[in-house]
Write an enzyme that holds these catalytic residues in place. Structure first.
Site, PDB file in Angstrom:
ATOM      1  N   HIS A 190      21.205  -8.937  18.773  1.00 22.27           N
ATOM      2  CA  HIS A 190      22.393  -8.246  19.273  1.00 22.27           C
ATOM      3  C   HIS A 190      22.637  -6.924  18.548  1.00 22.27           C
ATOM      4  O   HIS A 190      22.034  -6.630  17.514  1.00 22.27           O
ATOM      5  CB  HIS A 190      23.621  -9.157  19.122  1.00 22.27           C
ATOM      6  CG  HIS A 190      23.965  -9.462  17.691  1.00 22.27           C
ATOM      7  ND1 HIS A 190      24.639  -8.579  16.876  1.00 22.27           N
ATOM      8  CD2 HIS A 190      23.728 -10.559  16.926  1.00 22.27           C
ATOM      9  CE1 HIS A 190      24.806  -9.109  15.683  1.00 22.27           C
ATOM     10  NE2 HIS A 190      24.249 -10.316  15.675  1.00 22.27           N
TER      11      HIS A 190
ATOM     12  N   SER B 150      20.897  -1.910  21.217  1.00 23.43           N
ATOM     13  CA  SER B 150      21.615  -1.006  20.322  1.00 23.43           C
ATOM     14  C   SER B 150      21.076  -1.112  18.897  1.00 23.43           C
ATOM     15  O   SER B 150      19.889  -0.905  18.668  1.00 23.43           O
ATOM     16  CB  SER B 150      23.116  -1.324  20.405  1.00 23.43           C
ATOM     17  OG  SER B 150      23.890  -0.325  19.791  1.00 23.43           O
TER      18      SER B 150
END
Length: 315
Positions: free
Chosen positions: A74, A142
């Site tokens: 993540h 990201s």
């Protein structure tokens, strides 16, 4: 067949009952409702919650499916459940593993520790040594994409392929107006100064806003505000980390580079910069999508990834 049908019927009934409970508790007990709602989404995706310890930290992770390992990392301020919705399309094909990085989600927070990209790479290695010790297919969004790419550069024998969704780590990606403003003023929508700032976070990171009930927004807002001091330090370490093109001239693993064309956090020109770095790569630009393709368009993102894996499989 009758027995199998009965089992699935009972499970569907239980899931429906749990959904009703979540809706009833949505505003009355938002933190309880958020926890139950996440459990329901994990169940639908075929994921189970587990934990392992690495030096200095406990890293919870979600795991489900069978086959070759697909590890998903993540981004900043996110957690393992950023991939829960897309995981339901992946667990029928792969052994999916989704950890919480130290400093995020339900993982250990240590205010005295450092959280540089290089250090998170080493923690990911220690995690994989226990959970998936052989080669893995690695993905990240990201900050998680930056970590995944640097992990592949550091341990190329451990990475069969990469899936990079709006990743940080290049000068082009980090030339966005949001990051320019952060460097000038310290203002950043990923840093929540109070729980209500979660609305700004969601608006800044998505173009096609995913459904997030009041209880989940409340839980995310409270957690983000509580993490502000730690996450300010991690954001500084992330934005001052050596960039990929400063460290490497060429990276070998086959890579699928995906970018939402309406990403405001990391500039979509980062896709071309990464394409020049990975000699075997395919790039997909997603119109009408922001910084989180796996949340905004989970079905299409999964389809694109499955196609990439078919095309890049050895003959």
């Amino acid at each position: 067949m009758g027995t199998v049908y009965t089992v699935f019927s009972v499970l569907a009934t239980l899931a429906g009952a749990l959904l009703v409970v979540v809706l009833l508790l949505n505003r009355l007990a938002p933190l309880t409702a958020a926890r139950l709602g996440m459990e329901l989404e994990r169940w639908r995706a075929g994921l189970r919650l587990k934990r392992v310890a690495v030096p200095g930290f406990v890293m919870p992770y979600l795991e489900g499916g069978r086959g070759t390992p697909l590890v998903l990392v993540h981004g900043f301020g996110g957690d393992k459940d950023n991939f829960t919705r897309i995981a339901r399309y992946l667990t029928p094909h792969y052994h999916v593993v989704i950890p919480d990085l130290p400093g995020f989600g339900e993982a250990t927070r240590d205010a005295a520790a450092s959280y540089t990209i290089a250090e998170q790479v080493e923690r990911l290695r220690a995690f994989l040594d226990q959970v998936a010790p052989g080669p893995v297919h690695l993905g990240g969004n990201s900050m998680g994409g930056f970590i995944a790419a640097q992990f592949a550069a550091t341990y190329p024998q451990r990475v069969a392929s990469l899936w990079l969704l709006d990743p940080a780590g290049t000068a082009a990606a980090q030339s966005s107006a949001v990051l320019e403003r952060y460097r000038d003023t310290g203002d950043m929508p990923l840093l929540l100064r109070q729980p209500g700032d979660v609305q700004r976070l969601i608006a800044s990171t998505t173009h096609r806003e995913p459904f997030l009930p009041y209880c989940v927004r409340t839980w995310l807002g409270r957690r983000g505000a509580a993490d502000l001091a730690l996450h300010q330090r991690i954001m500084h370490q992330l934005t001052t980390a050596p960039l990929l093109e400063q460290q490497y001239r060429e990276l070998a693993p086959p890579a699928l580079i995906v970018w939402g064309q309406q990403d405001r956090i990391l500039h979509p020109s980062g896709a071309a910069a990464l394409g020049a770095l990975f000699r075997r790569s395919r790039t997909i630009l997603m119109p009408g999508i922001g910084h989180l393709p796996m949340l905004e368009a989970p079905r299409q993102s999964a389809r694109d990834y499955l196609a990439f894996r078919r095309e890049s499989a050895p003959a």
